[in-house]
Design a protein around this motif. Structure first.
Motif, PDB file in Angstrom:
ATOM      1  N   ILE A 157      45.870  49.374  29.100  1.00 58.13           N
ATOM      2  CA  ILE A 157      45.128  48.118  28.977  1.00 58.13           C
ATOM      3  C   ILE A 157      45.840  47.079  29.837  1.00 58.13           C
ATOM      4  O   ILE A 157      47.072  46.947  29.778  1.00 58.13           O
ATOM      5  N   GLU A 158      45.068  46.359  30.633  1.00 57.86           N
ATOM      6  CA  GLU A 158      45.590  45.253  31.448  1.00 57.86           C
ATOM      7  C   GLU A 158      45.444  43.962  30.640  1.00 57.86           C
ATOM      8  O   GLU A 158      44.341  43.644  30.185  1.00 57.86           O
ATOM      9  N   VAL A 159      46.545  43.257  30.456  1.00 53.07           N
ATOM     10  CA  VAL A 159      46.539  42.018  29.674  1.00 53.07           C
ATOM     11  C   VAL A 159      46.943  40.846  30.559  1.00 53.07           C
ATOM     12  O   VAL A 159      47.890  40.956  31.362  1.00 53.07           O
ATOM     13  N   HIS A 160      46.227  39.740  30.421  1.00 54.80           N
ATOM     14  CA  HIS A 160      46.645  38.478  31.057  1.00 54.80           C
ATOM     15  C   HIS A 160      46.557  37.366  30.035  1.00 54.80           C
ATOM     16  O   HIS A 160      45.551  37.254  29.310  1.00 54.80           O
ATOM     17  N   LEU A 161      47.589  36.561  29.980  1.00 56.33           N
ATOM     18  CA  LEU A 161      47.589  35.424  29.058  1.00 56.33           C
ATOM     19  C   LEU A 161      46.471  34.454  29.418  1.00 56.33           C
ATOM     20  O   LEU A 161      45.752  33.958  28.548  1.00 56.33           O
ATOM     21  N   SER A 162      46.350  34.171  30.695  1.00 50.87           N
ATOM     22  CA  SER A 162      45.338  33.214  31.159  1.00 50.87           C
ATOM     23  C   SER A 162      44.073  33.955  31.567  1.00 50.87           C
ATOM     24  O   SER A 162      44.101  35.164  31.833  1.00 50.87           O
ATOM     25  N   ASN A 163      42.971  33.228  31.624  1.00 52.69           N
ATOM     26  CA  ASN A 163      41.735  33.792  32.176  1.00 52.69           C
ATOM     27  C   ASN A 163      41.799  33.597  33.683  1.00 52.69           C
ATOM     28  O   ASN A 163      41.463  32.533  34.208  1.00 52.69           O
ATOM     29  N   THR A 164      42.243  34.634  34.369  1.00 50.10           N
ATOM     30  CA  THR A 164      42.484  34.514  35.811  1.00 50.10           C
ATOM     31  C   THR A 164      41.200  34.207  36.591  1.00 50.10           C
ATOM     32  O   THR A 164      41.269  33.655  37.680  1.00 50.10           O
ATOM     33  N   PHE A 165      40.043  34.534  35.996  1.00 49.84           N
ATOM     34  CA  PHE A 165      38.774  34.259  36.688  1.00 49.84           C
ATOM     35  C   PHE A 165      38.428  32.773  36.691  1.00 49.84           C
ATOM     36  O   PHE A 165      37.577  32.335  37.461  1.00 49.84           O
ATOM     37  N   ALA A 166      39.077  32.020  35.809  1.00 55.02           N
ATOM     38  CA  ALA A 166      38.834  30.570  35.748  1.00 55.02           C
ATOM     39  C   ALA A 166      39.877  29.809  36.560  1.00 55.02           C
ATOM     40  O   ALA A 166      39.960  28.582  36.468  1.00 55.02           O
ATOM     41  N   ARG A 167      40.676  30.554  37.342  1.00 56.66           N
ATOM     42  CA  ARG A 167      41.770  29.921  38.098  1.00 56.66           C
ATOM     43  C   ARG A 167      41.529  30.063  39.607  1.00 56.66           C
ATOM     44  O   ARG A 167      40.402  30.269  40.027  1.00 56.66           O
TER      45      ARG A 167
END
Ligand code: DQA
Length: 150
Positions: free
Chosen positions: A98-108
């Protein structure tokens, strides 16, 4: 009982003090402790590691295969957007992850919209902050119990 591996990439050792408005106030030590507790509750073991060096992350993934790790939870940090080599390591060992990111990288920024991992991951979690790791442990346990994709 299965063994999971939690891998965090560059700069995630600075969680807690690093851009708290983006990544939150929880430290990596707290995240790892929480994941260990959740995994234990669910009857599994979890090993945790973090590195700022691409080759160390690759070597850790390669070692996971020999160790019989059943599932990987990974936040590749900035290597998400750059590392064909780490992608290839995950493909080589063929361990579901599973790939996890704290932030929503698509909103950056746009350069964060591309991931070298999402298309080969079992599932992806973006934008849940530290809680995303905990969700990933639950999902990994469910994956092992059901023996199917996700
Ligand atoms: C990150 C997002 C990446 O773009 C960034 O380089 C990180 C953290 C996240 O968890 O939101 O280091 O992976």
């Amino acid at each position: 009982m299965s063994t999971f591996l939690l891998i965090n990439g560059p700069n995630l050792n600075l969680l807690g003090s690093r851009e708290p408005d983006v990544y939150g106030a929880t430290t990596l030590a707290d995240i790892e402790a929480r994941c260990s507790a959740v995994a234990a509750d669910l009857g599994h073991d979890i090993a945790c590691c973090q590195s700022n060096a691409e080759h160390e992350l690759i070597e850790r993934v390669q070692k996971a295969h020999a160790e019989g790790v059943s599932f990987i939870i990974i936040n590749p940090g900035a290597f998400t957007h750059t590392s064909v080599a780490l992608r290839d390591a995950l493909l080589a060992v063929d361990i579901p992850f599973i790939e996890v990111h704290l932030s929503n990288t698509f909103a950056r920024e746009e350069f964060r919209h591309n991931s070298y991992f999402s298309d080969i991951a079992t599932a992806c979690l973006f934008g849940f902050g530290a809680y995303g790791y905990e969700l990933a442990v639950h999902a990994a346990a469910r994956h092992m119990a059901r023996g199917e994709e996700s």
